[in-house]
Design an enzyme around this catalytic site. Structure first.
Site, PDB file in Angstrom:
ATOM      1  CE1 TYR A 144       7.965 -32.406  34.388  1.00 23.93           C
ATOM      2  CE2 TYR A 144       8.735 -34.450  33.384  1.00 23.93           C
ATOM      3  CZ  TYR A 144       8.068 -33.795  34.195  1.00 23.93           C
ATOM      4  OH  TYR A 144       6.938 -34.547  35.205  1.00 23.93           O
TER       5      TYR A 144
ATOM      6  CG  HIS B 249       2.335 -30.592  33.566  1.00 21.46           C
ATOM      7  ND1 HIS B 249       3.579 -30.468  32.997  1.00 21.46           N
ATOM      8  CD2 HIS B 249       2.456 -31.373  34.636  1.00 21.46           C
ATOM      9  CE1 HIS B 249       4.363 -30.988  33.931  1.00 21.46           C
ATOM     10  NE2 HIS B 249       3.680 -31.555  34.909  1.00 21.46           N
TER      11      HIS B 249
ATOM     12  CG  LEU C  12      10.294 -45.186  44.063  1.00 19.47           C
ATOM     13  CD1 LEU C  12      11.684 -45.323  43.748  1.00 19.47           C
ATOM     14  CD2 LEU C  12       9.976 -46.563  44.935  1.00 19.47           C
TER      15      LEU C  12
ATOM     16  CE  LYS D 110      15.766 -37.358  38.721  1.00 16.79           C
ATOM     17  NZ  LYS D 110      16.246 -36.070  39.512  1.00 16.79           N
TER      18      LYS D 110
ATOM     19  CG  ASN E 204      13.927 -48.415  40.173  1.00 13.60           C
ATOM     20  OD1 ASN E 204      13.986 -49.033  41.124  1.00 13.60           O
ATOM     21  ND2 ASN E 204      13.935 -47.322  39.675  1.00 13.60           N
TER      22      ASN E 204
HETATM   23  N1  NAP Z   1       2.729 -34.951  36.234  1.00 11.13           N
HETATM   24  C1  NAP Z   1       3.328 -34.275  37.185  1.00 11.13           C
HETATM   25  O1  NAP Z   1       2.983 -33.098  37.824  1.00 11.13           O
HETATM   26  C2  NAP Z   1       4.453 -35.042  37.809  1.00 11.13           C
HETATM   27  C3  NAP Z   1       5.223 -34.404  39.017  1.00 11.13           C
HETATM   28  C4  NAP Z   1       6.294 -34.888  39.252  1.00 11.13           C
HETATM   29  C5  NAP Z   1       6.819 -36.278  38.792  1.00 11.13           C
HETATM   30  N2  NAP Z   1       5.996 -36.541  37.439  1.00 11.13           N
HETATM   31  C6  NAP Z   1       6.801 -37.597  36.842  1.00 11.13           C
HETATM   32  O2  NAP Z   1       6.887 -38.815  37.658  1.00 11.13           O
HETATM   33  C7  NAP Z   1       8.245 -39.039  37.662  1.00 11.13           C
HETATM   34  C8  NAP Z   1       8.993 -39.794  39.100  1.00 11.13           C
HETATM   35  O3  NAP Z   1       8.633 -38.852  40.039  1.00 11.13           O
HETATM   36  P1  NAP Z   1       9.968 -38.329  40.891  1.00 11.13           P
HETATM   37  O4  NAP Z   1      11.168 -38.431  39.910  1.00 11.13           O
HETATM   38  O5  NAP Z   1       9.713 -36.967  41.304  1.00 11.13           O
HETATM   39  O6  NAP Z   1       9.750 -38.920  42.209  1.00 11.13           O
HETATM   40  P2  NAP Z   1      10.140 -40.738  42.334  1.00 11.13           P
HETATM   41  O7  NAP Z   1      10.382 -41.472  41.090  1.00 11.13           O
HETATM   42  O8  NAP Z   1       9.275 -41.104  43.405  1.00 11.13           O
HETATM   43  O9  NAP Z   1      11.520 -40.677  43.197  1.00 11.13           O
HETATM   44  C9  NAP Z   1      12.932 -40.212  42.698  1.00 11.13           C
HETATM   45  C10 NAP Z   1      13.896 -40.690  43.722  1.00 11.13           C
HETATM   46  O10 NAP Z   1      14.037 -41.828  44.124  1.00 11.13           O
HETATM   47  C11 NAP Z   1      15.172 -42.441  44.107  1.00 11.13           C
HETATM   48  N3  NAP Z   1      15.229 -43.735  43.516  1.00 11.13           N
HETATM   49  C12 NAP Z   1      14.700 -44.196  42.385  1.00 11.13           C
HETATM   50  N4  NAP Z   1      15.149 -45.540  42.357  1.00 11.13           N
HETATM   51  C13 NAP Z   1      15.261 -45.976  43.499  1.00 11.13           C
HETATM   52  C14 NAP Z   1      15.585 -47.172  44.056  1.00 11.13           C
HETATM   53  N5  NAP Z   1      15.448 -48.339  43.490  1.00 11.13           N
HETATM   54  N6  NAP Z   1      15.985 -47.450  45.502  1.00 11.13           N
HETATM   55  C15 NAP Z   1      16.101 -46.149  45.884  1.00 11.13           C
HETATM   56  N7  NAP Z   1      15.914 -44.810  45.666  1.00 11.13           N
HETATM   57  C16 NAP Z   1      15.323 -44.826  44.508  1.00 11.13           C
HETATM   58  C17 NAP Z   1      15.884 -41.601  43.104  1.00 11.13           C
HETATM   59  O11 NAP Z   1      17.199 -41.185  43.439  1.00 11.13           O
HETATM   60  P3  NAP Z   1      18.401 -42.121  42.623  1.00 11.13           P
HETATM   61  O12 NAP Z   1      18.978 -41.160  41.511  1.00 11.13           O
HETATM   62  O13 NAP Z   1      19.602 -41.996  43.774  1.00 11.13           O
HETATM   63  O14 NAP Z   1      18.075 -43.266  42.358  1.00 11.13           O
HETATM   64  C18 NAP Z   1      15.385 -40.212  43.376  1.00 11.13           C
HETATM   65  O15 NAP Z   1      15.750 -39.379  44.305  1.00 11.13           O
HETATM   66  C19 NAP Z   1       8.913 -37.978  37.124  1.00 11.13           C
HETATM   67  O16 NAP Z   1      10.333 -38.260  36.853  1.00 11.13           O
HETATM   68  C20 NAP Z   1       8.093 -37.515  36.190  1.00 11.13           C
HETATM   69  O17 NAP Z   1       8.223 -37.969  35.195  1.00 11.13           O
HETATM   70  C21 NAP Z   1       4.993 -36.084  37.139  1.00 11.13           C
END
Ligand code: NAP
Length: 292
Positions: free
Chosen positions: A48, A106, A185, A227, A237
């Protein structure tokens, strides 16, 4: 905060804050807000390119280190008998800490079988408190199990109502593996967030659609770290512990047709195998595989 326990008794806060695709500047601005609001679980990775900013935010927060659950991950080019311990040490240095609470491999490529005993050694040396894998299919977990003294304690994988991973969980039942969900999400996909089933339940409970999905995760026993760059969403959240979905409502969500955002490729895409210079802390690539 509710916690879920690993097989060696480490407690993981079920709701945390993920910093994927956040620049170091964004982490410097938003992680202190999240910590101040009560988040005590942060999920990052060497790939990251923001570990330095994460470490600074934690160390400047005034919150004792042992009250924050910190995860990092190492990338496939850093797997191997010789390569993995220096990569762990480098992450610890960037994070400005003596240990992480969870260390994950990872992606399921390269010398992951050779890397696993090094994770066990890091655990024995107190550099990490728990160890696991991310995005690994069952076949490759079984390869690790053949050399492992400690079965992977955590599996971090895409998980949301359109990829509930029930089949995968079934295959690991009885092993005590904690399931962590990325894209909890759906990466903010409106097609998921706006599904009528969530809108109806949001109206019933006076919550948002995102909170209904997060509550489903909690009742599934999943660990998640949505995130967000929005303080309002950070607060929302965290505010999912004062209501409970009924069995029937959980079943309605479980009945949603499955449609994963990401299918783990059998062979490593090139950029997963590259060796990066993490000292820059500027992400040199945009991940093209993880589409909305
Ligand atoms: N191990 C892996 O390969 C891998 C891969 C991907 C991700 N990850 C981990 O998983 C975490 C989460 O995944 P992600 O960030 O990709 O996706 P996510 O958490 O499913 O979605 C993030 C999105 O949701 C929105 N959001 C967050 N809270 C919200 C709410 N209460 N209402 C409406 N929209 C909301 C955010 O926009 P706003 O900023 O507008 O709130 C952002 O655009 C990552 O940060 C990382 O730590 C790991």
């Amino acid at each position: 905060m509710q916690t879920v326990k690993t097989t060696n008794g480490v407690e993981i806060p079920q709701l945390g804050y993920g910093v994927y695709e956040m620049t170091s500047e964004e982490v410097r601005e938003h992680l202190p807000q999240a910590l101040q609001l009560g988040y005590r679980h942060v999920d990052t990775a060497n790939a990251y390119f923001n570990e330095v900013a994460v470490g600074e935010a934690i160390n400047n927060s005034g919150i004792p280190r042992d009250q924050i659950f910190l995860t990092t991950k190492i990338y496939p080019a850093d797997y191997g008998t010789q390569e993995t311990m220096p990569a762990i040490d480098a992450s610890l240095k960037r994070l400005g800490t003596d240990y992480v609470d969870l260390l994950l491999l990872h992606h399921p490529y390269g010398k992951y079988v050779e890397a696993w005993p090094v994770l066990e050694q890091a655990l024995a040396e107190g550099k990490v408190r728990s160890i696991g894998v991310s995005n690994f299919p069952i076949k490759k977990i079984n390869e690790i199990a053949e050399v492992a003294s400690i079965f992977p304690q955590v599996m971090q994988i895409e998980m949301n109502p359109r990829h509930n991973q029930h089949d995968f969980k079934e295959q690991l039942i009885g092993r005590g593996v904690v399931f962590e969900g990325w894209y909890p999400l759906g990466h903010g996909d409106p097609e998921l967030l706006n599904m009528p089933v969530f809108t109806a339940l949001a109206e019933k409970y006076g919550k948002t659609n995102a909170q209904i999905i997060e509550r489903w995760h909690m009742q599934e026993g999943n660990v998640i770290f949505p995130k967000t760059l929005s303080v309002e969403h950070m607060k929302q959240n965290l505010d999912i512990f004062d209501f409970e979905l009924t069995d029937d409502e959980m079943a309605r969500i479980d009945a949603i047709p499955q449609k994963p955002y990401y299918v783990v490729p059998e062979q490593a895409p090139d950029f997963f195998m590259q060796k990066y210079d993490y000292s820059t802390q500027v992400r040199p690539f945009k991940n093209t595989l993880l589409q909305k």
